[in-house]
Design a protein around this motif. Sequence first.
Motif, PDB file in Angstrom:
ATOM      1  N   ALA A  52       2.392  -6.381   5.889  1.00  0.00           N
ATOM      2  CA  ALA A  52       3.762  -6.010   6.248  1.00  0.00           C
ATOM      3  C   ALA A  52       4.212  -4.775   5.485  1.00  0.00           C
ATOM      4  O   ALA A  52       4.881  -3.891   6.047  1.00  0.00           O
ATOM      5  N   MET A  53       3.825  -4.707   4.231  1.00  0.00           N
ATOM      6  CA  MET A  53       4.187  -3.544   3.422  1.00  0.00           C
ATOM      7  C   MET A  53       3.531  -2.275   3.976  1.00  0.00           C
ATOM      8  O   MET A  53       4.184  -1.237   4.147  1.00  0.00           O
ATOM      9  N   LYS A  62       7.230   7.085   6.250  1.00  0.00           N
ATOM     10  CA  LYS A  62       7.473   7.434   4.856  1.00  0.00           C
ATOM     11  C   LYS A  62       6.216   8.031   4.240  1.00  0.00           C
ATOM     12  O   LYS A  62       6.291   8.846   3.315  1.00  0.00           O
ATOM     13  N   VAL A  63       5.073   7.590   4.751  1.00  0.00           N
ATOM     14  CA  VAL A  63       3.777   8.136   4.353  1.00  0.00           C
ATOM     15  C   VAL A  63       2.956   8.341   5.613  1.00  0.00           C
ATOM     16  O   VAL A  63       3.218   7.728   6.650  1.00  0.00           O
ATOM     17  N   ALA A  64       1.954   9.196   5.525  1.00  0.00           N
ATOM     18  CA  ALA A  64       1.095   9.441   6.685  1.00  0.00           C
ATOM     19  C   ALA A  64       0.131   8.286   6.906  1.00  0.00           C
ATOM     20  O   ALA A  64      -0.228   7.971   8.039  1.00  0.00           O
ATOM     21  N   ASN A  65      -0.281   7.668   5.800  1.00  0.00           N
ATOM     22  CA  ASN A  65      -1.288   6.613   5.896  1.00  0.00           C
ATOM     23  C   ASN A  65      -1.215   5.721   4.676  1.00  0.00           C
ATOM     24  O   ASN A  65      -0.599   6.073   3.657  1.00  0.00           O
ATOM     25  N   MET A  66      -1.859   4.570   4.764  1.00  0.00           N
ATOM     26  CA  MET A  66      -1.958   3.655   3.641  1.00  0.00           C
ATOM     27  C   MET A  66      -3.152   2.747   3.887  1.00  0.00           C
ATOM     28  O   MET A  66      -3.324   2.216   4.977  1.00  0.00           O
ATOM     29  N   VAL A  67      -3.993   2.600   2.858  1.00  0.00           N
ATOM     30  CA  VAL A  67      -5.163   1.732   2.953  1.00  0.00           C
ATOM     31  C   VAL A  67      -5.155   0.780   1.756  1.00  0.00           C
ATOM     32  O   VAL A  67      -5.239   1.227   0.607  1.00  0.00           O
ATOM     33  N   TYR A 414       9.051   6.067  -3.842  1.00  0.00           N
ATOM     34  CA  TYR A 414       8.994   4.741  -3.233  1.00  0.00           C
ATOM     35  C   TYR A 414       8.497   3.750  -4.290  1.00  0.00           C
ATOM     36  O   TYR A 414       7.692   4.111  -5.152  1.00  0.00           O
ATOM     37  N   PRO A 415       8.897   2.487  -4.203  1.00  0.00           N
ATOM     38  CA  PRO A 415       8.479   1.489  -5.204  1.00  0.00           C
ATOM     39  C   PRO A 415       7.114   0.878  -4.894  1.00  0.00           C
ATOM     40  O   PRO A 415       6.944  -0.347  -4.890  1.00  0.00           O
ATOM     41  N   ILE A 416       6.129   1.728  -4.646  1.00  0.00           N
ATOM     42  CA  ILE A 416       4.810   1.233  -4.257  1.00  0.00           C
ATOM     43  C   ILE A 416       4.013   0.721  -5.445  1.00  0.00           C
ATOM     44  O   ILE A 416       3.310  -0.281  -5.345  1.00  0.00           O
ATOM     45  N   HIS A 417       4.127   1.390  -6.593  1.00  0.00           N
ATOM     46  CA  HIS A 417       3.399   0.923  -7.773  1.00  0.00           C
ATOM     47  C   HIS A 417       3.798  -0.501  -8.155  1.00  0.00           C
ATOM     48  O   HIS A 417       2.980  -1.264  -8.668  1.00  0.00           O
ATOM     49  N   PRO A 421       1.454  -4.776  -6.058  1.00  0.00           N
ATOM     50  CA  PRO A 421       1.105  -5.995  -6.793  1.00  0.00           C
ATOM     51  C   PRO A 421       2.004  -7.176  -6.456  1.00  0.00           C
ATOM     52  O   PRO A 421       1.546  -8.318  -6.412  1.00  0.00           O
ATOM     53  N   GLU A 422       3.287  -6.896  -6.213  1.00  0.00           N
ATOM     54  CA  GLU A 422       4.198  -7.984  -5.834  1.00  0.00           C
ATOM     55  C   GLU A 422       3.787  -8.592  -4.494  1.00  0.00           C
ATOM     56  O   GLU A 422       3.825  -9.818  -4.319  1.00  0.00           O
ATOM     57  N   ALA A 423       3.379  -7.751  -3.545  1.00  0.00           N
ATOM     58  CA  ALA A 423       2.933  -8.251  -2.248  1.00  0.00           C
ATOM     59  C   ALA A 423       1.650  -9.058  -2.391  1.00  0.00           C
ATOM     60  O   ALA A 423       1.482 -10.114  -1.762  1.00  0.00           O
ATOM     61  N   VAL A 424       0.719  -8.565  -3.221  1.00  0.00           N
ATOM     62  CA  VAL A 424      -0.521  -9.300  -3.470  1.00  0.00           C
ATOM     63  C   VAL A 424      -0.214 -10.667  -4.071  1.00  0.00           C
ATOM     64  O   VAL A 424      -0.744 -11.697  -3.641  1.00  0.00           O
ATOM     65  N   THR A 425       0.660 -10.688  -5.071  1.00  0.00           N
ATOM     66  CA  THR A 425       1.014 -11.936  -5.731  1.00  0.00           C
ATOM     67  C   THR A 425       1.659 -12.908  -4.749  1.00  0.00           C
ATOM     68  O   THR A 425       1.375 -14.115  -4.763  1.00  0.00           O
ATOM     69  N   ALA A 426       2.532 -12.406  -3.878  1.00  0.00           N
ATOM     70  CA  ALA A 426       3.176 -13.261  -2.879  1.00  0.00           C
ATOM     71  C   ALA A 426       2.151 -13.884  -1.944  1.00  0.00           C
ATOM     72  O   ALA A 426       2.214 -15.075  -1.615  1.00  0.00           O
ATOM     73  N   ASP A 427       1.174 -13.076  -1.513  1.00  0.00           N
ATOM     74  CA  ASP A 427       0.143 -13.607  -0.618  1.00  0.00           C
ATOM     75  C   ASP A 427      -0.741 -14.627  -1.324  1.00  0.00           C
ATOM     76  O   ASP A 427      -1.121 -15.645  -0.740  1.00  0.00           O
TER      77      ASP A 427
END
Length: 436
Positions: A52-53, A62-67, A414-417, A421-427
């Motif tokens: 989702a993120m 907001k960004v061209a890509n994300m992996v 953006y609060p990506i840093h 990790p917050e998204a990983v922890t949630a999953d």
Amino acid sequence: MAFREFDTPQVSRRALLRGGAWLTAGAALAGNPMGRMALAQGGAANWQAVTAMVDKYVSERKVANMVATLGWGARDPQYIARGTLALGGPVKADADSLYRIYSMTKPITGMAAMMLIDEGRLGLDQPIAELLPAYANMQVQKTYDGSVTDVVPAERPITVRQLLTHTAGLGYGIVQKGPITTAYTDQGLIPGQVSRIPIPGIGRATPVEGLDVFADRLATLPLVLQPGSKWSYSVSLDLLGRVIEVASGMAFDEFLHKRIFEPAGMTSTWFTVPASEVGRFTTNYGIMNGTPIPMDPAKASIYLDKPPFPFGGAGLVSSPRDYDRFLKMLLGYGVIEGKRVMGELAVRVGTSNLLPETATTEGTWVEGQGFGAGGRVTDGAYGWGGAAGTIAFVNYKAGLRANLMTQYMPSDSYPIHEGFPEAVTADLATMQGAKA
């Protein structure tokens, strides 16, 4: 210190190479066999928060890509890739796209030093003056960021441990203020690059040519803090590159290639992007008033040029697949796919808290946490982030490795840093709950 958003024509030089945040991701599954099984058996659907993120940032342009790359133990990683190499471009980003990883270079340099320590060619607490005599009688600013001539002698020698942990008292042109910043610029002590394009606020000073010259000139300037007294983000990992050269008898970039990249199967990590690989190189964007503006287009990137010297603190370009292999090797305590790249003890020590007992972290980015060989250490995790939005870590308690690649500056636009990790922890928490 953090990046400031591009809400003016000026870009803060102080933040260009800064990376790091987070690192508690994985605590939700620390030591939990059921949680590990959930991840091991799960598919991409398990990573709902991460997906989702990634979807949100790319769909909102907001960004061209994300992996995002997530791996469990020695298993092959899962990739969640969205977007194209450049906004509006036809080539999709994937596991083999190339990204400027900036300060995520530091853990690689740190582990290179740990290899030499493990082999007895360096000592963790060895004074670097034994290899670089110019550092035998260092002076220290009497006032932090004050006069560069009002100085006092260093109370203790600079050691390898201090270089690994940013406690050597060295400065950083992107962090310091006042006369020392000017002195660094005047001496060409600029261990990083952003673009061929002149960008207001960054400056166009000419870096010195050669890692040996960098080290020699750096030794002529005063330290900003007493060695071993405080954690302060610095050029220490760049200087460590020169220490590695002298200790190994091999050029720093050659050492990384022969001792880490080649044996670990990292075939897409370089200080200079080969002309043959430009077709998978991403564009880096500056965020101005919330809008991404190309600041280092792939086909005209400064990373196509040979750098003045190999920047051990911020110089590498890598791919999601390659950096995952580095993390996989660390998670395997030096072994990847049956091949030993580093000694187990070297990895265990390098990913542990190496801060000198005399050093404080009060008031710093790592307050209350540890620091290892070029990366933050906390709650069984080790890793660091990069100035263009990248982030990577291993969590030994959870048996997890993770990295996120994207390209934009400043990193705190953006609060990506923090968000990854917050998204990983949630999953991970969701997986654990599903298997409980």
